[in-house]
Design an enzyme around this catalytic site. Structure first.
Site, PDB file in Angstrom:
ATOM      1  CG  ASN A  87      -5.950   3.608 -18.111  1.00 40.29           C
ATOM      2  OD1 ASN A  87      -5.595   2.958 -19.077  1.00 40.29           O
ATOM      3  ND2 ASN A  87      -7.004   4.414 -18.132  1.00 40.29           N
ATOM      4  N   GLY A  93      -2.350   6.990 -18.016  1.00 38.80           N
ATOM      5  CA  GLY A  93      -3.517   7.845 -17.919  1.00 38.80           C
ATOM      6  C   GLY A  93      -4.375   7.619 -16.691  1.00 38.80           C
ATOM      7  CG  HIS A 100     -10.772   2.754 -12.184  1.00 43.59           C
ATOM      8  ND1 HIS A 100      -9.849   3.387 -11.378  1.00 43.59           N
ATOM      9  CD2 HIS A 100     -10.664   3.336 -13.401  1.00 43.59           C
ATOM     10  CE1 HIS A 100      -9.223   4.311 -12.076  1.00 43.59           C
ATOM     11  NE2 HIS A 100      -9.698   4.299 -13.308  1.00 43.59           N
ATOM     12  CG  LEU A 101     -12.005  -4.154 -15.715  1.00 44.03           C
ATOM     13  CD1 LEU A 101     -10.536  -4.281 -16.121  1.00 44.03           C
ATOM     14  CD2 LEU A 101     -12.588  -5.524 -15.370  1.00 44.03           C
ATOM     15  CG  HIS A 102     -11.692   2.464 -17.801  1.00 38.84           C
ATOM     16  ND1 HIS A 102     -12.293   3.703 -17.868  1.00 38.84           N
ATOM     17  CD2 HIS A 102     -10.545   2.649 -17.101  1.00 38.84           C
ATOM     18  CE1 HIS A 102     -11.538   4.595 -17.254  1.00 38.84           C
ATOM     19  NE2 HIS A 102     -10.469   3.982 -16.780  1.00 38.84           N
TER      20      HIS A 102
END
Ligand code: 5GP
Ligand code: ZN
Length: 114
Positions: A87, A93, A100-102
């Protein structure tokens, strides 16, 4: 960045369940998981948003994806499928301003996301 939550996790000042780390990358479980596997993969170096990425960061971004793939493969979830998402800024969001990579896996995902 002294006031960055994920820099504090990187430095061990805030506890986390670290599941992967190497010279450039750290991955830990999301505190509020949205799937059976929900991991955040971050660069050790503080970068606030995707908008701050430079051309020379291309290998680092590749390393985030390779770490994510390894984590999901190691859990035996890769073949079923998984989602990787980053994001950027408020409308998408983003709430923690250290990229950061979800990585979400272990359940059916729907599209489009909300
Ligand atoms: P974003 O909304 O910025 O894309 O994602 C931030 C993520 O960080 C959220 O999924 C949230 O649950 C997670 N998060 C927020 N605070 C903490 C924390 O203290 N520890 C961990 N492990 N995850 C956190
Ligand atoms: Zn940071």
């Amino acid at each position: 960045m002294s006031d960055c939550l994920f820099c504090k996790i990187r430095d061990g000042e805030i506890p986390s369940n670290i599941i992967y780390e190497d010279e450039n990358v750290l991955a830990f479980e999301d505190v509020n998981p949205q799937a059976p596997l929900h991991v955040l993969v971050i660069p050790r170096r503080h970068i606030a948003t995707a908008n701050d990425l430079q051309a020379q960061d291309a290998p680092l971004i590749g390393q985030l994806f390779l770490a994510a793939k390894k984590i999901v493969q190691d859990r035996g979830l890769a073949e079923d499928g998984y989602r990787m998402v980053m994001n950027c800024n408020e409308q998408a969001g983003q709430t923690v301003f250290h990229i950061h990579l979800h990585v979400l896996a272990g359940r059916i995902m729907h599209w489009p996301p909300g």
